[in-house]
Design a protein around this motif. Structure first.
Motif, PDB file in Angstrom:
ATOM      1  N   ASN A 124       0.849  -1.193   0.000  1.00  0.00           N
ATOM      2  CA  ASN A 124       0.000   0.000   0.000  1.00  0.00           C
ATOM      3  C   ASN A 124       0.879   1.235   0.000  1.00  0.00           C
ATOM      4  O   ASN A 124       1.698   1.419   0.895  1.00  0.00           O
ATOM      5  CB  ASN A 124      -0.904   0.036   1.223  1.00  0.00           C
ATOM      6  CG  ASN A 124      -2.000  -0.987   1.157  1.00  0.00           C
ATOM      7  OD1 ASN A 124      -2.245  -1.575   0.132  1.00  0.00           O
ATOM      8  ND2 ASN A 124      -2.658  -1.188   2.268  1.00  0.00           N
ATOM      9  N   GLU A 138      -6.371   9.895  -1.314  1.00  0.00           N
ATOM     10  CA  GLU A 138      -6.122   8.904  -2.349  1.00  0.00           C
ATOM     11  C   GLU A 138      -4.707   8.369  -2.189  1.00  0.00           C
ATOM     12  O   GLU A 138      -3.841   9.035  -1.626  1.00  0.00           O
ATOM     13  CB  GLU A 138      -6.305   9.491  -3.739  1.00  0.00           C
ATOM     14  CG  GLU A 138      -5.361  10.649  -4.037  1.00  0.00           C
ATOM     15  CD  GLU A 138      -5.674  11.353  -5.352  1.00  0.00           C
ATOM     16  OE1 GLU A 138      -6.668  11.003  -6.005  1.00  0.00           O
ATOM     17  OE2 GLU A 138      -4.921  12.253  -5.712  1.00  0.00           O
ATOM     18  N   TYR A 139      -4.507   7.151  -2.647  1.00  0.00           N
ATOM     19  CA  TYR A 139      -3.163   6.585  -2.655  1.00  0.00           C
ATOM     20  C   TYR A 139      -2.375   7.212  -3.794  1.00  0.00           C
ATOM     21  O   TYR A 139      -2.918   7.475  -4.860  1.00  0.00           O
ATOM     22  CB  TYR A 139      -3.200   5.069  -2.862  1.00  0.00           C
ATOM     23  CG  TYR A 139      -3.715   4.306  -1.672  1.00  0.00           C
ATOM     24  CD1 TYR A 139      -2.974   4.232  -0.506  1.00  0.00           C
ATOM     25  CD2 TYR A 139      -4.937   3.656  -1.722  1.00  0.00           C
ATOM     26  CE1 TYR A 139      -3.445   3.526   0.598  1.00  0.00           C
ATOM     27  CE2 TYR A 139      -5.413   2.943  -0.631  1.00  0.00           C
ATOM     28  CZ  TYR A 139      -4.659   2.887   0.525  1.00  0.00           C
ATOM     29  OH  TYR A 139      -5.127   2.190   1.594  1.00  0.00           O
ATOM     30  N   ILE A 140      -1.072   7.446  -3.571  1.00  0.00           N
ATOM     31  CA  ILE A 140      -0.232   7.921  -4.661  1.00  0.00           C
ATOM     32  C   ILE A 140       0.159   6.725  -5.521  1.00  0.00           C
ATOM     33  O   ILE A 140       0.106   5.577  -5.068  1.00  0.00           O
ATOM     34  CB  ILE A 140       1.018   8.675  -4.159  1.00  0.00           C
ATOM     35  CG1 ILE A 140       1.959   7.746  -3.385  1.00  0.00           C
ATOM     36  CG2 ILE A 140       0.616   9.876  -3.317  1.00  0.00           C
ATOM     37  CD1 ILE A 140       3.304   8.381  -3.071  1.00  0.00           C
ATOM     38  N   ASP A 141       0.545   6.991  -6.771  1.00  0.00           N
ATOM     39  CA  ASP A 141       0.940   5.880  -7.634  1.00  0.00           C
ATOM     40  C   ASP A 141       2.442   5.618  -7.509  1.00  0.00           C
ATOM     41  O   ASP A 141       3.166   6.350  -6.833  1.00  0.00           O
ATOM     42  CB  ASP A 141       0.506   6.110  -9.082  1.00  0.00           C
ATOM     43  CG  ASP A 141       1.191   7.293  -9.748  1.00  0.00           C
ATOM     44  OD1 ASP A 141       2.369   7.578  -9.458  1.00  0.00           O
ATOM     45  OD2 ASP A 141       0.536   7.942 -10.586  1.00  0.00           O
ATOM     46  N   LEU A 142       2.892   4.573  -8.147  1.00  0.00           N
ATOM     47  CA  LEU A 142       4.279   4.135  -8.019  1.00  0.00           C
ATOM     48  C   LEU A 142       5.270   5.188  -8.508  1.00  0.00           C
ATOM     49  O   LEU A 142       6.293   5.440  -7.865  1.00  0.00           O
ATOM     50  CB  LEU A 142       4.482   2.822  -8.779  1.00  0.00           C
ATOM     51  CG  LEU A 142       5.817   2.125  -8.599  1.00  0.00           C
ATOM     52  CD1 LEU A 142       6.076   1.815  -7.130  1.00  0.00           C
ATOM     53  CD2 LEU A 142       5.862   0.857  -9.427  1.00  0.00           C
ATOM     54  N   GLU A 163       4.856   8.417  -8.573  1.00  0.00           N
ATOM     55  CA  GLU A 163       4.889   9.498  -7.585  1.00  0.00           C
ATOM     56  C   GLU A 163       5.709   9.085  -6.369  1.00  0.00           C
ATOM     57  O   GLU A 163       6.479   9.875  -5.828  1.00  0.00           O
ATOM     58  CB  GLU A 163       3.472   9.873  -7.154  1.00  0.00           C
ATOM     59  CG  GLU A 163       2.679  10.554  -8.239  1.00  0.00           C
ATOM     60  CD  GLU A 163       1.225  10.689  -7.871  1.00  0.00           C
ATOM     61  OE1 GLU A 163       0.708  11.816  -8.004  1.00  0.00           O
ATOM     62  OE2 GLU A 163       0.604   9.684  -7.457  1.00  0.00           O
TER      63      GLU A 163
END
Length: 64
Positions: A34, A47-51, A53
């Motif tokens: 995560n 929101e979760y950041i992406d890889l 980022e």
């Protein structure tokens, strides 16, 4: 743990992803897979950041 969060461009990046990690600093409670959470400081939307980022923040020393 508060020292780990940082603001950027109207967002707060929160590099924790479990209550036990936030509330108690229990590093063993970190949830694998995560990414950190980004909070919009105007709206409160999370929101979760992406890889990509995550790699950007790591390259700038914000995350380990």
């Amino acid at each position: 743990m508060e020292d780990s969060a940082f603001p950027e461009n109207g967002f707060l990046l929160v590099p924790w992803n479990s209550v036990a990690l936030v509330d108690h600093g229990d590093q063993d409670a970190e949830l694998a897979g995560n990414p950190p959470i980004r909070v919009d400081l105007r709206t409160g939307k999370c929101e979760y950041i992406d890889l990509l980022e995550a790699f950007d923040y790591m390259s700038r020393g914000f995350m380990s």
